[in-house]
Design an enzyme around this catalytic site. Sequence first.
Site, PDB file in Angstrom:
ATOM      1  N   HIS A  17       0.831  -1.210   0.000  1.00  0.00           N
ATOM      2  CA  HIS A  17       0.000   0.000   0.000  1.00  0.00           C
ATOM      3  C   HIS A  17       0.864   1.258   0.000  1.00  0.00           C
ATOM      4  CE1 HIS A  17      -3.140   2.610   2.230  1.00  0.00           C
ATOM      5  NE2 HIS A  17      -3.573   2.428   0.996  1.00  0.00           N
ATOM      6  N   GLU A  44       0.519  -0.437  -4.757  1.00  0.00           N
ATOM      7  CA  GLU A  44      -0.591   0.504  -4.917  1.00  0.00           C
ATOM      8  C   GLU A  44      -0.048   1.906  -4.708  1.00  0.00           C
ATOM      9  OE1 GLU A  44      -4.020   3.014  -3.362  1.00  0.00           O
ATOM     10  OE2 GLU A  44      -2.065   2.605  -2.453  1.00  0.00           O
ATOM     11  N   ASP A  46      -1.338   6.405  -5.170  1.00  0.00           N
ATOM     12  CA  ASP A  46      -2.402   7.383  -5.424  1.00  0.00           C
ATOM     13  C   ASP A  46      -1.897   8.408  -6.427  1.00  0.00           C
ATOM     14  OD1 ASP A  46      -4.222   6.458  -3.200  1.00  0.00           O
ATOM     15  OD2 ASP A  46      -2.419   6.945  -2.062  1.00  0.00           O
ATOM     16  N   HIS A  59      -1.457  11.246  -1.863  1.00  0.00           N
ATOM     17  CA  HIS A  59      -2.746  10.745  -1.389  1.00  0.00           C
ATOM     18  C   HIS A  59      -3.742  11.864  -1.135  1.00  0.00           C
ATOM     19  CE1 HIS A  59      -5.695   9.452   1.642  1.00  0.00           C
ATOM     20  NE2 HIS A  59      -5.617   8.273   1.041  1.00  0.00           N
ATOM     21  N   GLU A 119      -4.223   4.025  -8.158  1.00  0.00           N
ATOM     22  CA  GLU A 119      -5.509   4.564  -7.726  1.00  0.00           C
ATOM     23  C   GLU A 119      -5.631   5.985  -8.259  1.00  0.00           C
ATOM     24  OE1 GLU A 119      -6.608   4.878  -3.515  1.00  0.00           O
ATOM     25  OE2 GLU A 119      -8.252   6.202  -4.152  1.00  0.00           O
TER      26      GLU A 119
HETATM   27  O1  G3P Z   1      -6.542   1.576  -3.004  1.00  0.00           O
HETATM   28  C1  G3P Z   1      -6.904   1.102  -1.748  1.00  0.00           C
HETATM   29  C2  G3P Z   1      -6.714   2.144  -0.691  1.00  0.00           C
HETATM   30  O2  G3P Z   1      -5.495   2.784  -0.904  1.00  0.00           O
HETATM   31  C3  G3P Z   1      -7.831   3.130  -0.664  1.00  0.00           C
HETATM   32  O3  G3P Z   1      -7.793   3.984   0.436  1.00  0.00           O
HETATM   33  O4  G3P Z   1      -7.391   6.173   1.457  1.00  0.00           O
HETATM   34  O5  G3P Z   1      -5.588   4.504   1.416  1.00  0.00           O
HETATM   35  O6  G3P Z   1      -6.273   5.651  -0.668  1.00  0.00           O
HETATM   36  P1  G3P Z   1      -6.704   5.134   0.652  1.00  0.00           P
HETATM   37 CA    CA Z   2      -4.942   4.554  -2.247  1.00  0.00          CA
END
Ligand code: G3P
Ligand code: CA
Length: 250
Positions: A17, A44, A46, A59, A119
Amino acid sequence: MSATSTSDWPYPRWVAHRGAGKLAPENTLAAFKLGAQHGYRMFECDVKLSRDDVPFLLHDDALDRTTNGDGLAGDKTWQDLQQLDAGSWHSTPYAREPIPSLEAIAAYCIANGFDVNIEIKPTPGADAHTGAVVARHAARLWHNKPRKPLLTSFKPDALQAALAAAPDLPRGLLLHELWTGWLETALMLGCVAAVCNHKLWDTRSVALAKSAGFKLLSYTVNDEADVQRLLDLDTDGIITDRVDRFKPGP
Ligand code: G3P
Ligand code: CA
Protein backbone atom coordinates in the site's frame (compact mmCIF):
# COMPACT_ATOMS: atom_id res chain seq x y z
CA MET A 1 -24.22 -9.66 -17.72
CA SER A 2 -20.76 -10.53 -16.41
CA ALA A 3 -17.48 -8.68 -15.81
CA THR A 4 -14.76 -8.63 -18.44
CA SER A 5 -13.01 -11.99 -18.61
CA THR A 6 -10.60 -12.35 -15.69
CA SER A 7 -9.26 -15.75 -16.66
CA ASP A 8 -5.88 -14.16 -17.39
CA TRP A 9 -5.64 -12.19 -14.12
CA PRO A 10 -1.90 -11.60 -13.95
CA TYR A 11 -1.38 -9.91 -10.60
CA PRO A 12 0.17 -11.23 -7.40
CA ARG A 13 -2.01 -11.66 -4.32
CA TRP A 14 0.00 -9.25 -2.18
CA VAL A 15 0.10 -5.53 -2.90
CA ALA A 16 2.16 -3.00 -0.94
CA HIS A 17 0.00 0.00 0.00
CA ARG A 18 1.38 3.41 -1.05
CA GLY A 19 4.71 1.73 -1.78
CA ALA A 20 5.71 0.34 1.59
CA GLY A 21 2.82 1.30 3.83
CA LYS A 22 4.06 3.36 6.74
CA LEU A 23 7.68 2.19 6.84
CA ALA A 24 8.81 4.84 4.35
CA PRO A 25 7.20 8.07 3.17
CA GLU A 26 4.06 7.00 1.33
CA ASN A 27 3.83 7.37 -2.46
CA THR A 28 7.56 7.96 -2.97
CA LEU A 29 10.08 6.00 -4.99
CA ALA A 30 11.91 5.27 -1.72
CA ALA A 31 8.76 3.53 -0.47
CA PHE A 32 8.55 1.38 -3.59
CA LYS A 33 12.20 0.40 -3.15
CA LEU A 34 11.65 -0.53 0.47
CA GLY A 35 8.56 -2.56 -0.43
CA ALA A 36 10.64 -4.35 -3.06
CA GLN A 37 13.31 -5.11 -0.45
CA HIS A 38 10.60 -6.89 1.52
CA GLY A 39 9.81 -9.03 -1.51
CA TYR A 40 6.77 -7.18 -2.83
CA ARG A 41 6.20 -7.26 -6.58
CA MET A 42 3.05 -5.13 -6.82
CA PHE A 43 2.48 -1.64 -5.46
CA GLU A 44 -0.59 0.50 -4.92
CA CYS A 45 -0.20 4.28 -5.26
CA ASP A 46 -2.40 7.38 -5.42
CA VAL A 47 -2.19 9.50 -8.57
CA LYS A 48 -3.56 12.97 -9.24
CA LEU A 49 -2.80 15.85 -11.63
CA SER A 50 -0.77 19.01 -11.28
CA ARG A 51 -2.25 22.26 -12.58
CA ASP A 52 -0.48 21.59 -15.88
CA ASP A 53 -1.81 18.03 -16.08
CA VAL A 54 1.26 16.05 -15.05
CA PRO A 55 0.25 12.87 -13.18
CA PHE A 56 2.10 12.52 -9.86
CA LEU A 57 1.83 10.57 -6.62
CA LEU A 58 0.06 12.03 -3.57
CA HIS A 59 -2.75 10.75 -1.39
CA ASP A 60 -4.28 13.89 0.08
CA ASP A 61 -5.85 16.79 -1.79
CA ALA A 62 -3.49 19.11 0.09
CA LEU A 63 0.28 19.05 0.32
CA ASP A 64 0.51 19.80 4.02
CA ARG A 65 0.57 16.36 5.67
CA THR A 66 3.19 14.63 3.52
CA THR A 67 5.35 17.42 2.09
CA ASN A 68 6.89 20.73 3.12
CA GLY A 69 4.44 22.50 0.81
CA ASP A 70 0.95 23.70 1.60
CA GLY A 71 -2.39 24.15 -0.05
CA LEU A 72 -4.14 22.23 -2.78
CA ALA A 73 -1.66 20.13 -4.73
CA GLY A 74 -3.72 20.36 -7.90
CA ASP A 75 -3.24 24.15 -7.92
CA LYS A 76 0.55 23.81 -8.33
CA THR A 77 2.53 23.24 -11.49
CA TRP A 78 4.73 20.15 -11.80
CA GLN A 79 7.72 22.49 -11.82
CA ASP A 80 6.70 23.64 -8.32
CA LEU A 81 5.72 20.20 -7.03
CA GLN A 82 8.98 18.54 -7.93
CA GLN A 83 10.91 21.00 -5.72
CA LEU A 84 9.10 19.79 -2.58
CA ASP A 85 10.43 17.52 0.15
CA ALA A 86 8.06 14.56 0.56
CA GLY A 87 10.24 12.65 3.00
CA SER A 88 11.21 14.80 5.99
CA TRP A 89 7.73 14.59 7.51
CA HIS A 90 8.30 10.83 7.84
CA SER A 91 11.86 10.67 9.19
CA THR A 92 15.26 12.26 8.65
CA PRO A 93 16.74 9.40 6.57
CA TYR A 94 14.17 10.28 3.91
CA ALA A 95 14.79 14.03 3.93
CA ARG A 96 14.51 15.63 0.48
CA GLU A 97 12.82 12.57 -1.04
CA PRO A 98 10.83 14.13 -3.90
CA ILE A 99 7.25 13.65 -5.01
CA PRO A 100 7.51 11.21 -7.93
CA SER A 101 5.80 11.59 -11.26
CA LEU A 102 3.82 8.63 -12.54
CA GLU A 103 6.37 8.50 -15.34
CA ALA A 104 9.24 7.92 -12.88
CA ILE A 105 7.30 5.21 -11.05
CA ALA A 106 6.40 3.51 -14.33
CA ALA A 107 10.04 3.49 -15.39
CA TYR A 108 11.12 1.94 -12.08
CA CYS A 109 8.39 -0.71 -12.06
CA ILE A 110 8.76 -1.67 -15.71
CA ALA A 111 12.55 -1.95 -15.35
CA ASN A 112 12.10 -4.29 -12.39
CA GLY A 113 9.13 -6.30 -13.64
CA PHE A 114 6.81 -4.98 -10.92
CA ASP A 115 3.05 -4.55 -11.22
CA VAL A 116 1.27 -1.34 -10.27
CA ASN A 117 -2.18 -0.52 -9.00
CA ILE A 118 -2.77 3.13 -9.89
CA GLU A 119 -5.51 4.56 -7.73
CA ILE A 120 -6.90 7.57 -9.60
CA LYS A 121 -7.26 10.09 -6.76
CA PRO A 122 -8.69 13.27 -8.33
CA THR A 123 -8.52 16.72 -6.85
CA PRO A 124 -12.16 17.53 -5.94
CA GLY A 125 -14.13 18.55 -9.02
CA ALA A 126 -11.70 16.94 -11.46
CA ASP A 127 -12.86 13.32 -11.48
CA ALA A 128 -13.44 12.77 -15.20
CA HIS A 129 -10.52 14.89 -16.36
CA THR A 130 -8.12 13.10 -14.00
CA GLY A 131 -9.41 9.67 -15.07
CA ALA A 132 -8.91 10.50 -18.74
CA VAL A 133 -5.44 12.05 -18.41
CA VAL A 134 -4.07 9.40 -16.02
CA ALA A 135 -5.39 6.58 -18.21
CA ARG A 136 -3.93 8.17 -21.33
CA HIS A 137 -0.50 8.48 -19.69
CA ALA A 138 -0.67 4.95 -18.29
CA ALA A 139 -1.48 3.57 -21.74
CA ARG A 140 1.49 5.47 -23.17
CA LEU A 141 3.92 4.49 -20.41
CA TRP A 142 2.99 0.80 -20.54
CA HIS A 143 2.62 0.68 -24.32
CA ASN A 144 3.80 -2.68 -25.67
CA LYS A 145 4.43 -3.99 -22.16
CA PRO A 146 2.94 -7.41 -21.47
CA ARG A 147 1.70 -6.44 -17.96
CA LYS A 148 -0.54 -3.42 -17.66
CA PRO A 149 -1.25 -1.38 -14.53
CA LEU A 150 -4.57 -1.91 -12.76
CA LEU A 151 -6.50 1.38 -12.61
CA THR A 152 -8.80 1.81 -9.63
CA SER A 153 -10.89 4.61 -8.20
CA PHE A 154 -13.64 5.37 -5.72
CA LYS A 155 -14.97 7.76 -8.37
CA PRO A 156 -17.13 6.19 -11.09
CA ASP A 157 -16.72 9.29 -13.27
CA ALA A 158 -12.94 8.83 -13.20
CA LEU A 159 -13.26 5.19 -14.23
CA GLN A 160 -15.77 6.06 -16.94
CA ALA A 161 -13.30 8.55 -18.40
CA ALA A 162 -10.45 6.02 -18.07
CA LEU A 163 -12.56 3.48 -19.96
CA ALA A 164 -13.12 5.95 -22.78
CA ALA A 165 -9.48 7.06 -22.91
CA ALA A 166 -7.75 3.69 -22.56
CA PRO A 167 -10.28 0.85 -22.83
CA ASP A 168 -7.61 -1.86 -22.81
CA LEU A 169 -6.31 -1.02 -19.33
CA PRO A 170 -7.93 -3.10 -16.60
CA ARG A 171 -10.10 -1.26 -14.08
CA GLY A 172 -11.37 -1.88 -10.56
CA LEU A 173 -14.04 -0.09 -8.53
CA LEU A 174 -12.95 0.91 -5.02
CA LEU A 175 -15.65 0.67 -2.36
CA HIS A 176 -15.80 2.08 1.18
CA GLU A 177 -19.26 0.57 1.40
CA LEU A 178 -21.46 -1.57 -0.81
CA TRP A 179 -23.67 1.28 -1.94
CA THR A 180 -26.85 0.60 -3.87
CA GLY A 181 -26.02 -0.16 -7.49
CA TRP A 182 -22.29 -0.74 -6.96
CA LEU A 183 -22.26 -4.05 -8.81
CA GLU A 184 -24.19 -2.73 -11.81
CA THR A 185 -21.91 0.32 -11.86
CA ALA A 186 -18.77 -1.85 -11.83
CA LEU A 187 -20.17 -3.93 -14.68
CA MET A 188 -21.11 -0.83 -16.65
CA LEU A 189 -17.56 0.49 -16.19
CA GLY A 190 -16.13 -2.76 -17.54
CA CYS A 191 -14.29 -3.42 -14.27
CA VAL A 192 -12.43 -6.67 -13.73
CA ALA A 193 -12.15 -6.21 -9.97
CA ALA A 194 -14.01 -4.95 -6.92
CA VAL A 195 -11.57 -3.52 -4.38
CA CYS A 196 -13.26 -3.23 -0.99
CA ASN A 197 -12.63 -2.18 2.53
CA HIS A 198 -11.84 -5.70 3.78
CA LYS A 199 -14.68 -5.63 6.32
CA LEU A 200 -17.21 -5.62 3.46
CA TRP A 201 -16.33 -9.12 2.31
CA ASP A 202 -18.47 -11.92 3.73
CA THR A 203 -19.87 -15.10 2.21
CA ARG A 204 -22.79 -13.21 0.66
CA SER A 205 -20.83 -10.31 -0.89
CA VAL A 206 -18.09 -12.68 -2.08
CA ALA A 207 -20.64 -14.94 -3.79
CA LEU A 208 -22.35 -11.97 -5.41
CA ALA A 209 -19.13 -10.42 -6.70
CA LYS A 210 -17.76 -13.74 -7.92
CA SER A 211 -21.01 -14.57 -9.72
CA ALA A 212 -20.59 -11.28 -11.63
CA GLY A 213 -17.07 -12.35 -12.63
CA PHE A 214 -15.02 -9.90 -10.56
CA LYS A 215 -11.72 -10.53 -8.90
CA LEU A 216 -11.95 -9.58 -5.23
CA LEU A 217 -9.35 -7.37 -3.59
CA SER A 218 -9.21 -5.81 -0.12
CA TYR A 219 -7.65 -2.77 1.49
CA THR A 220 -5.96 -2.01 3.88
CA VAL A 221 -5.28 -5.30 5.63
CA ASN A 222 -2.73 -5.15 8.42
CA ASP A 223 -3.92 -7.82 10.83
CA GLU A 224 -3.21 -11.57 10.70
CA ALA A 225 -6.78 -12.54 11.60
CA ASP A 226 -8.16 -10.38 8.80
CA VAL A 227 -5.73 -11.94 6.31
CA GLN A 228 -6.84 -15.43 7.33
CA ARG A 229 -10.51 -14.50 7.00
CA LEU A 230 -9.94 -13.13 3.49
CA LEU A 231 -7.99 -16.23 2.47
CA ASP A 232 -10.76 -18.45 3.86
CA LEU A 233 -13.27 -16.44 1.81
CA ASP A 234 -11.16 -17.23 -1.27
CA THR A 235 -10.58 -13.59 -2.21
CA ASP A 236 -7.83 -12.71 -4.67
CA GLY A 237 -5.77 -9.75 -3.53
CA ILE A 238 -4.63 -8.09 -0.31
CA ILE A 239 -3.37 -4.52 -0.08
CA THR A 240 -1.31 -4.03 3.06
CA ASP A 241 0.83 -1.50 4.91
CA ARG A 242 2.61 -4.31 6.77
CA VAL A 243 5.22 -5.27 4.22
CA ASP A 244 7.39 -6.18 7.22
CA ARG A 245 4.80 -8.59 8.65
CA PHE A 246 3.43 -10.44 5.61
CA LYS A 247 5.75 -12.27 3.23
CA PRO A 248 4.27 -11.89 -0.25
CA GLY A 249 5.31 -15.34 -1.49
CA PRO A 250 6.29 -16.31 -5.02
O1 G3P B 1 -6.54 1.58 -3.00
C1 G3P B 1 -6.90 1.10 -1.75
C2 G3P B 1 -6.71 2.14 -0.69
O2 G3P B 1 -5.49 2.78 -0.90
C3 G3P B 1 -7.83 3.13 -0.66
O3 G3P B 1 -7.79 3.98 0.44
O4 G3P B 1 -7.39 6.17 1.46
O5 G3P B 1 -5.59 4.50 1.42
O6 G3P B 1 -6.27 5.65 -0.67
P1 G3P B 1 -6.70 5.13 0.65
CA1 CA C 1 -4.94 4.55 -2.25
